[in-house]
Scaffold this active site. Structure first.
Site, PDB file in Angstrom:
ATOM      1  N   HIS A   1      -3.212   6.705   2.481  1.00 28.63           N
ATOM      2  CA  HIS A   1      -3.655   5.405   1.965  1.00 28.63           C
ATOM      3  C   HIS A   1      -5.066   5.135   2.488  1.00 28.63           C
ATOM      4  O   HIS A   1      -5.361   5.366   3.669  1.00 28.63           O
ATOM      5  CB  HIS A   1      -2.680   4.314   2.421  1.00 28.63           C
ATOM      6  CG  HIS A   1      -3.200   2.933   2.201  1.00 28.63           C
ATOM      7  ND1 HIS A   1      -3.736   2.551   0.996  1.00 28.63           N
ATOM      8  CD2 HIS A   1      -3.279   1.852   3.021  1.00 28.63           C
ATOM      9  CE1 HIS A   1      -4.128   1.293   1.097  1.00 28.63           C
ATOM     10  NE2 HIS A   1      -3.867   0.842   2.310  1.00 28.63           N
TER      11      HIS A   1
ATOM     12  N   ASN B   1     -10.389  -0.396  -0.207  1.00 21.68           N
ATOM     13  CA  ASN B   1      -8.932  -0.312  -0.113  1.00 21.68           C
ATOM     14  C   ASN B   1      -8.342  -0.996  -1.343  1.00 21.68           C
ATOM     15  O   ASN B   1      -8.488  -2.203  -1.508  1.00 21.68           O
ATOM     16  CB  ASN B   1      -8.487  -1.009   1.185  1.00 21.68           C
ATOM     17  CG  ASN B   1      -6.978  -1.113   1.321  1.00 21.68           C
ATOM     18  OD1 ASN B   1      -6.236  -0.836   0.385  1.00 21.68           O
ATOM     19  ND2 ASN B   1      -6.538  -1.520   2.503  1.00 21.68           N
TER      20      ASN B   1
ATOM     21  N   CYS C   1       0.811  -1.219   0.000  1.00 19.15           N
ATOM     22  CA  CYS C   1       0.000   0.000   0.000  1.00 19.15           C
ATOM     23  C   CYS C   1       0.850   1.277   0.000  1.00 19.15           C
ATOM     24  O   CYS C   1       0.325   2.371  -0.140  1.00 19.15           O
ATOM     25  CB  CYS C   1      -0.955  -0.007   1.185  1.00 19.15           C
ATOM     26  SG  CYS C   1      -1.863  -1.548   1.324  1.00 19.15           S
TER      27      CYS C   1
HETATM   28  C1  LIG Z   1      -9.768  -4.898  10.095  1.00 18.40           C
HETATM   29  C2  LIG Z   1     -10.423  -3.846  10.974  1.00 18.40           C
HETATM   30  C3  LIG Z   1     -11.492  -3.115  10.177  1.00 18.40           C
HETATM   31  C4  LIG Z   1     -11.091  -4.522  12.164  1.00 18.40           C
HETATM   32  O1  LIG Z   1     -11.676  -3.532  12.969  1.00 18.40           O
HETATM   33  P1  LIG Z   1     -11.373  -3.509  14.544  1.00 18.40           P
HETATM   34  O2  LIG Z   1     -12.159  -2.387  15.086  1.00 18.40           O
HETATM   35  O3  LIG Z   1      -9.913  -3.476  14.752  1.00 18.40           O
HETATM   36  O4  LIG Z   1     -12.017  -4.873  15.002  1.00 18.40           O
HETATM   37  P2  LIG Z   1     -11.414  -5.997  15.956  1.00 18.40           P
HETATM   38  O5  LIG Z   1     -10.605  -6.952  15.157  1.00 18.40           O
HETATM   39  O6  LIG Z   1     -10.784  -5.352  17.158  1.00 18.40           O
HETATM   40  O7  LIG Z   1     -12.743  -6.708  16.402  1.00 18.40           O
HETATM   41  C5  LIG Z   1     -13.765  -6.030  17.153  1.00 18.40           C
HETATM   42  C6  LIG Z   1     -14.991  -6.919  17.245  1.00 18.40           C
HETATM   43  O8  LIG Z   1     -15.566  -7.075  15.922  1.00 18.40           O
HETATM   44  C7  LIG Z   1     -15.582  -8.465  15.542  1.00 18.40           C
HETATM   45  N1  LIG Z   1     -15.182  -8.524  14.133  1.00 18.40           N
HETATM   46  C8  LIG Z   1     -13.942  -8.606  13.595  1.00 18.40           C
HETATM   47  N2  LIG Z   1     -14.021  -8.604  12.263  1.00 18.40           N
HETATM   48  C9  LIG Z   1     -15.322  -8.524  11.942  1.00 18.40           C
HETATM   49  C10 LIG Z   1     -16.030  -8.481  10.738  1.00 18.40           C
HETATM   50  N3  LIG Z   1     -15.389  -8.501   9.542  1.00 18.40           N
HETATM   51  N4  LIG Z   1     -17.371  -8.369  10.779  1.00 18.40           N
HETATM   52  C11 LIG Z   1     -18.037  -8.347  11.959  1.00 18.40           C
HETATM   53  N5  LIG Z   1     -17.411  -8.382  13.153  1.00 18.40           N
HETATM   54  C12 LIG Z   1     -16.078  -8.470  13.139  1.00 18.40           C
HETATM   55  C13 LIG Z   1     -14.567  -9.132  16.434  1.00 18.40           C
HETATM   56  O9  LIG Z   1     -14.878 -10.486  16.614  1.00 18.40           O
HETATM   57  C14 LIG Z   1     -14.691  -8.348  17.716  1.00 18.40           C
HETATM   58  O10 LIG Z   1     -15.826  -8.797  18.415  1.00 18.40           O
HETATM   59  P3  LIG Z   1     -15.874  -8.793  20.035  1.00 18.40           P
HETATM   60  O11 LIG Z   1     -15.775  -7.340  20.447  1.00 18.40           O
HETATM   61  O12 LIG Z   1     -17.169  -9.417  20.332  1.00 18.40           O
HETATM   62  O13 LIG Z   1     -14.674  -9.607  20.459  1.00 18.40           O
HETATM   63  C15 LIG Z   1      -9.380  -2.827  11.468  1.00 18.40           C
HETATM   64  O14 LIG Z   1      -8.561  -3.432  12.433  1.00 18.40           O
HETATM   65  C16 LIG Z   1      -8.490  -2.252  10.406  1.00 18.40           C
HETATM   66  O15 LIG Z   1      -8.940  -1.552   9.533  1.00 18.40           O
HETATM   67  N6  LIG Z   1      -7.143  -2.468  10.519  1.00 18.40           N
HETATM   68  C17 LIG Z   1      -6.125  -1.826   9.753  1.00 18.40           C
HETATM   69  C18 LIG Z   1      -6.268  -2.000   8.296  1.00 18.40           C
HETATM   70  C19 LIG Z   1      -5.062  -1.443   7.588  1.00 18.40           C
HETATM   71  O16 LIG Z   1      -4.636  -0.351   7.819  1.00 18.40           O
HETATM   72  N7  LIG Z   1      -4.459  -2.193   6.710  1.00 18.40           N
HETATM   73  C20 LIG Z   1      -3.269  -1.714   6.067  1.00 18.40           C
HETATM   74  C21 LIG Z   1      -2.793  -2.682   5.137  1.00 18.40           C
HETATM   75  S1  LIG Z   1      -3.864  -2.717   3.745  1.00 18.40           S
END
Ligand SMILES: CC(C)(COP(=O)(O)OP(=O)(O)OC[C@H]1O[C@@H](n2cnc3c(N)ncnc32)[C@H](O)[C@@H]1OP(=O)(O)O)[C@@H](O)C(=O)NCCC(=O)NCCS
Length: 333
Positions: free
Chosen positions: A258, A289, A123
């Site tokens: 990004h 993305n 990215c």
């Molecule tokens: C992937 C992303 C959207 C997940 O969001 P988050 O807020 O971090 O979510 P978490 O993984 O902490 O999970 C929070 C809750 O949602 C749930 N969850 C995780 N993924 C899920 C999904 N796709 N749909 C529904 N629920 C989901 C989890 O089980 C967790 O549930 P709980 O609170 O009951 O335990 C986020 O972490 C993200 O955008 N990360 C960075 C991405 C990035 O910059 N990438 C760069 C390289 S391309």
């Protein structure tokens, strides 16, 4: 008698002349993806800001997307295609490891026999490419370059994966870089941290797939790890890029990070204390993305929606698998 070797010297300054864009043909709303990942439209909107993403037809390749974007950028730039002597394409999703996307695109856009190579910086790839084009032109071995970020990520998503698949879209964004009378590309702040290579990337090798030990390799990430790294470490990199360019956040016309997650974009804006006058790229909402393509796609859209940004300063920052990152301030064409 010793002979003296000729070493080239280039121009003092470079700038971006024009952008081009190509998005996947199909809008894929959240509701189309939530079933296999036990998610919801509401969860995806709240946690990522994505309402829909673009994905390409099965028959459309990263090469096709890159060609369309590059062609538009070259046409808008006014630079004759046969004067483009480098085509640099950032991509992580070309399903053929060789030949490169860039050599084929160079030929298709009429830039054959330009130097052409693909660049894998995930990215951050577009910002890496801009750094290279700037350096190659100022070093005197290239006069005009096309830098493209091109991805068909839908080929490397697992519809049952909750960690990243629902974020990803397909597209390409391109920029023509050439000599300038005044500085148009600020110093690049870039780097990597391979100790965190496992945080985001492919889940299997092609060899494991061939040997029947794994499914078709797809992208995975440790979402919260990448999220924290982006918010804490990348803000520092963004600040360094402003400082290196000799400007303040209030001097910016636009901010184009990004397009990873709208919450990351909002956090950047808050921590950088961007005044309301700075227009922020938020293309993720409808494009998703698109990895290396996300920055030029977002910039292309900003320039279409806000033509008054032309001539203003934009801070761009890319970050992702590697981990790798790159940021620089550019003058918008
Ligand atoms: C992937 C992303 C959207 C997940 O969001 P988050 O807020 O971090 O979510 P978490 O993984 O902490 O999970 C929070 C809750 O949602 C749930 N969850 C995780 N993924 C899920 C999904 N796709 N749909 C529904 N629920 C989901 C989890 O089980 C967790 O549930 P709980 O609170 O009951 O335990 C986020 O972490 C993200 O955008 N990360 C960075 C991405 C990035 O910059 N990438 C760069 C390289 S391309």
């Amino acid at each position: 008698m010793t002979v003296s070797l000729v070493q080239p010297t280039g121009v003092a300054h470079t700038r971006i002349y024009a952008y081009g864009a190509a998005r996947g043909e199909n809008f894929v709303p959240n509701d189309d993806l939530v079933g296999p990942i036990d998610s919801s439209d509401e969860w995806i909107r709240q946690r990522t800001g994505i309402v829909t993403r673009v994905r390409a037809d099965t028959s459309t390749t990263a090469v096709d997307l890159a060609t369309d974007a590059a062609r538009e950028a070259v046409e808008k730039s006014g630079v004759p295609a046969d004067q483009i002597d480098a085509v640099i394409i950032a991509t992580i999703s070309n399903p053929k490891q060789t030949p490169s996307v860039s050599a084929i695109v160079a030929d298709r856009i009429g830039a054959n026999p330009a130097a052409a190579y693909d660049l894998n910086a995930a990215c951050a790839g577009f910002a890496y490419g801009v750094a290279q084009a700037d350096a190659l032109i100022r070093g005197g071995i290239v006069r005009y370059a096309v830098v493209v970020g091109a991805e068909k990520l839908s080929d490397i998503v697992d519809p049952t994966d909750r960690s990243i698949s629902f974020l990803l879209g397909d597209g390409a964004g391109a920029a023509v870089v050439g000599p300038s009378d005044t500085p148009g590309i600020g110093p690049t702040v870039w780097g990597s941290d391979g100790s965190r290579a496992d945080a985001v990337g492919m889940n299997h090798t092609l060899v494991e797939f061939r040997d029947g030990e794994a499914e078709w390799p797809t992208l995975r990430q440790e979402g919260p790890t990448v999220f924290r790294w982006a918010v804490w470490e990348m803000v520092k990199v963004a600040r360094q890029a402003l400082e290196a360019a000799g400007i303040e956040a209030s001097d910016l016309a636009a901010f184009v990070p990004h397009q990873a997650n709208m919450r990351i974009i909002d956090e950047f804006a808050k921590q950088l204390k961007l005044p309301d006058t700075v227009v922020i790229g938020r293309d993720i909402e409808t494009t998703g993305n698109t990895s290396a393509a996300s920055i030029p796609l977002a910039t292309h859209r900003l320039l279409e929606e806000h033509p008054e940004l032309s001539g203003g300063l934009a801070l761009q920052i890319g970050f992702g698998a590697g981990l790798v990152f790159a940021a620089q301030v550019v003058v918008l064409p």
